[in-house]
Design an enzyme around this catalytic site. Sequence first.
Site, PDB file in Angstrom:
ATOM      1  CG  HIS A 120      38.982  37.557  41.551  1.00 36.20           C
ATOM      2  ND1 HIS A 120      38.319  38.018  42.671  1.00 36.20           N
ATOM      3  CD2 HIS A 120      38.077  37.598  40.544  1.00 36.20           C
ATOM      4  CE1 HIS A 120      37.072  38.317  42.370  1.00 36.20           C
ATOM      5  NE2 HIS A 120      36.909  38.069  41.078  1.00 36.20           N
ATOM      6  CG  HIS A 156      33.287  44.106  39.889  1.00 40.34           C
ATOM      7  ND1 HIS A 156      32.147  44.290  40.660  1.00 40.34           N
ATOM      8  CD2 HIS A 156      33.247  42.812  39.470  1.00 40.34           C
ATOM      9  CE1 HIS A 156      31.460  43.169  40.706  1.00 40.34           C
ATOM     10  NE2 HIS A 156      32.097  42.254  39.986  1.00 40.34           N
TER      11      HIS A 156
END
Length: 288
Positions: free
Chosen positions: A62, A104
């Site tokens: 991740h 992100h």
Amino acid sequence: MTAKPLTNHLQDLERAIAQLSVKEKLWLLERIARQLRESDETEFPETSQPEPEIQRPAVYAHRGASKEARENTIAAFERAIELGAEGIELDVRCTIDRVAVVYHDAEIQERAIEQLTWAEVQSLDAEIPTLTQAVQYCKDRILLDVEIKESGYEAEVLEALKPLTIDRFVITSFKLDALDRVKQLNSQIKVGFLIDVESIAFLPNARTLNQRLKAIGVDFFALDWLILNHPAIGQLSPQVFWIWTVNQPVITQKLIDEANKPDNLRQIAALITDYPDRALALRKGTVE
């Protein structure tokens, strides 16, 4: 036997189409549109050799090995490779001068990335890589799951991915229009629709959603593990799932066990985790 003139053939075709139902006409239009898209697709290199078969489920780090290095950086990607992960999940946004960057959040130091140039992004945070840099670093070393955070820069993302063969990456997004645009650019790219605890409450009914998903050509769903057993998920098609962010050993083991059940109605294809080494160790113990 005398051949019929072209005009007669066209008239026959018009009469045949006129007799179709609205549903049949929509299906025909979608087939024609898809054929046109496929004739003008973004091209990727051909796969030279088949990849070795990955054990089920595939393990993706991740945002890289984000518990051992800063997320979405080259250092995190390198650590994920060292730990043996099969893939990396990363997030992509786009600058005002159309550079796809791996990050992100929507903002850097309270400044929106979409309003910054790439040079400004670098001046604010030199560790942020472009997608092109990430691809060049990871090429032939690890698979990629590329999450498009907003719609509108799909072409830039695919341009950055061009050094890869089409089997080395997938595209995921919460935005169905982004996935639709990716499929328009190349219908062979595998795309996954992201769903989480918040967005599941706003999904349309299963029939309407599945029609849209089929029209786009969605290949799988990328789900928050908390909603895997939600009733709405059982009505989706296809029943192919990539699950995130799976960090708890008990949950990881349950999903590994399900992925390896014969004749399972749903397919757990991949786990996305902050701890790829732990997931790989659990899978190794299960499969062996």
